[in-house]
Scaffold this motif. Sequence first.
Motif, short mmCIF file in Angstrom:
data_model
loop_
_atom_site.label_atom_id
_atom_site.label_comp_id
_atom_site.label_asym_id
_atom_site.label_seq_id
_atom_site.Cartn_x
_atom_site.Cartn_y
_atom_site.Cartn_z
N THR A 242 19.80 53.90 -30.63
CA THR A 242 19.70 53.63 -32.06
C THR A 242 20.33 52.31 -32.47
O THR A 242 19.68 51.49 -33.13
N THR A 243 21.57 52.09 -32.10
CA THR A 243 22.28 50.90 -32.57
C THR A 243 22.30 49.77 -31.56
O THR A 243 22.91 48.72 -31.81
N GLY A 244 21.66 49.95 -30.41
CA GLY A 244 21.65 48.90 -29.41
C GLY A 244 23.03 48.68 -28.82
O GLY A 244 23.80 49.61 -28.64
N THR A 245 23.36 47.43 -28.56
CA THR A 245 24.66 47.08 -27.99
C THR A 245 25.67 46.83 -29.09
O THR A 245 25.46 45.97 -29.95
N THR A 246 26.75 47.60 -29.09
CA THR A 246 27.80 47.47 -30.10
C THR A 246 29.15 47.42 -29.40
O THR A 246 29.31 47.86 -28.27
N ARG A 247 30.13 46.87 -30.13
CA ARG A 247 31.48 46.75 -29.61
C ARG A 247 32.43 47.62 -30.44
O ARG A 247 32.22 47.83 -31.64
N GLY A 248 33.45 48.13 -29.80
CA GLY A 248 34.42 48.97 -30.49
C GLY A 248 35.78 48.84 -29.85
O GLY A 248 36.00 48.06 -28.92
N ARG A 249 36.70 49.65 -30.34
CA ARG A 249 38.07 49.67 -29.82
C ARG A 249 38.51 51.11 -29.65
O ARG A 249 38.25 51.96 -30.52
N VAL A 250 39.18 51.40 -28.53
CA VAL A 250 39.70 52.74 -28.29
C VAL A 250 40.91 52.97 -29.19
O VAL A 250 41.93 52.29 -29.06
N THR A 251 40.80 53.93 -30.10
CA THR A 251 41.86 54.17 -31.08
C THR A 251 42.68 55.42 -30.80
O THR A 251 43.70 55.63 -31.44
N ALA A 252 42.25 56.25 -29.86
CA ALA A 252 43.05 57.41 -29.47
C ALA A 252 42.56 57.91 -28.12
O ALA A 252 41.38 57.78 -27.77
N ILE A 253 43.49 58.48 -27.36
CA ILE A 253 43.15 59.10 -26.07
C ILE A 253 43.79 60.48 -26.01
O ILE A 253 44.64 60.83 -26.84
N GLU A 254 43.35 61.28 -25.06
CA GLU A 254 43.90 62.61 -24.83
C GLU A 254 43.90 63.47 -26.09
O GLU A 254 44.82 64.25 -26.32
N LEU A 255 42.84 63.32 -26.89
CA LEU A 255 42.72 64.11 -28.12
C LEU A 255 42.30 65.53 -27.79
O LEU A 255 41.28 65.76 -27.13
N ASP A 256 43.08 66.49 -28.25
CA ASP A 256 42.75 67.90 -28.09
C ASP A 256 42.33 68.50 -29.43
O ASP A 256 42.69 67.98 -30.49
N ASP A 257 41.56 69.57 -29.36
CA ASP A 257 41.09 70.28 -30.55
C ASP A 257 40.18 69.43 -31.43
O ASP A 257 40.23 69.50 -32.65
N VAL A 258 39.31 68.64 -30.78
CA VAL A 258 38.26 67.93 -31.51
C VAL A 258 37.12 68.93 -31.72
O VAL A 258 36.47 69.35 -30.76
#
Length: 339
Positions: A242-258
């Motif tokens: 859908t959005t092709g190539t996009t860039r982002g940033r990792v804002t959280a890791i090891e998230l539980d209960d998503v």
Amino acid sequence: MDHDEARQAKTHALGLARELVERHVRPAGLDDRPTVPLALGLAPRPDGGYALAVRYRLGVPQVRALARRVAADAGPDVDVRRTGRVRPLASGTPQLAGDPGPRPRPPVITARAVGETGRVRPLRPGVSIAHVDVTAGTLGAFVTVGGVVHALSNHHVLAGAPGAQVGDLVLQPGPADGGTARDDRVGTLAASVPLRPGVTAHVDAALALLDTPDVDPTYPLGRVTTTAAALGGETVVKTGRTTGTTRGRVTAIELDDVVVGYGDELGDIRFDDQVEVEGLGPDPFSRGGDSGSLVLREDGVALGLLFAGSETGGENGRGLTYVNPVDAVLTALDATLLG
């Protein structure tokens, strides 16, 4: 906080949240026992340390007050965000008229997608793909199982529903983009990691056995052969239908209960040990139809498999993206990235 201290803070916060839920908040949906309506993890800090990541979604009684209480107990090293409802970024069987039940977020219509929605041969990562009864998602990568080439994407893209069977047809492009069983078959469902109501999950992943091993694994950023665990703060890239190539940033890791809403057939499913990404710039990192995209560091190392997104959140307010750690995906499917 360093990594170990942040993990200890997360464990403490989870205990506090469960205690408060037992007293005051009893959200329904996942199972009979009280559940914590917060996702808790580790948020990277500019100094290389971590804060406690607290994520909450509205619609659950007293959840904002619960988030504030947990944050206040954590002290200054806390990152609190409202996410809104989190849904898979491709849908299953199209919703029928008169069916009011909630559904996963459907893919953006073909005409408005900037990624690969047409027929592409040889197959390559980033193109539209789906089970014959699903709308459209993204082909994330090519892997091998027992030396045989397969396509990797999400369970909700390549299987879609609990009734899907090994051997079901997989199309490129997906049905939402005009793919038909007669003209666009590229393989069959080979394996998937089951998603079950009331059971905590770690990955949303599946494989398609391809009719031909003639594929292009070098598109769009070169051959991907190396994996790593996300540490937080990395700049990442993905290529989706859908959005092709996009860039982002990792804002959280090891998230539980998503908690991810899969609609009537599966309901809400809780995921542990997830990675969160926000888009850079004014646009979202992902939208409906990008499910299954492989998320890479800028140096081409694979970090995860994109599977869900929220309606709000992130610096630009355009939503947050949730990603399964890639090593957990490959282990669950007994697969190896195509070398």
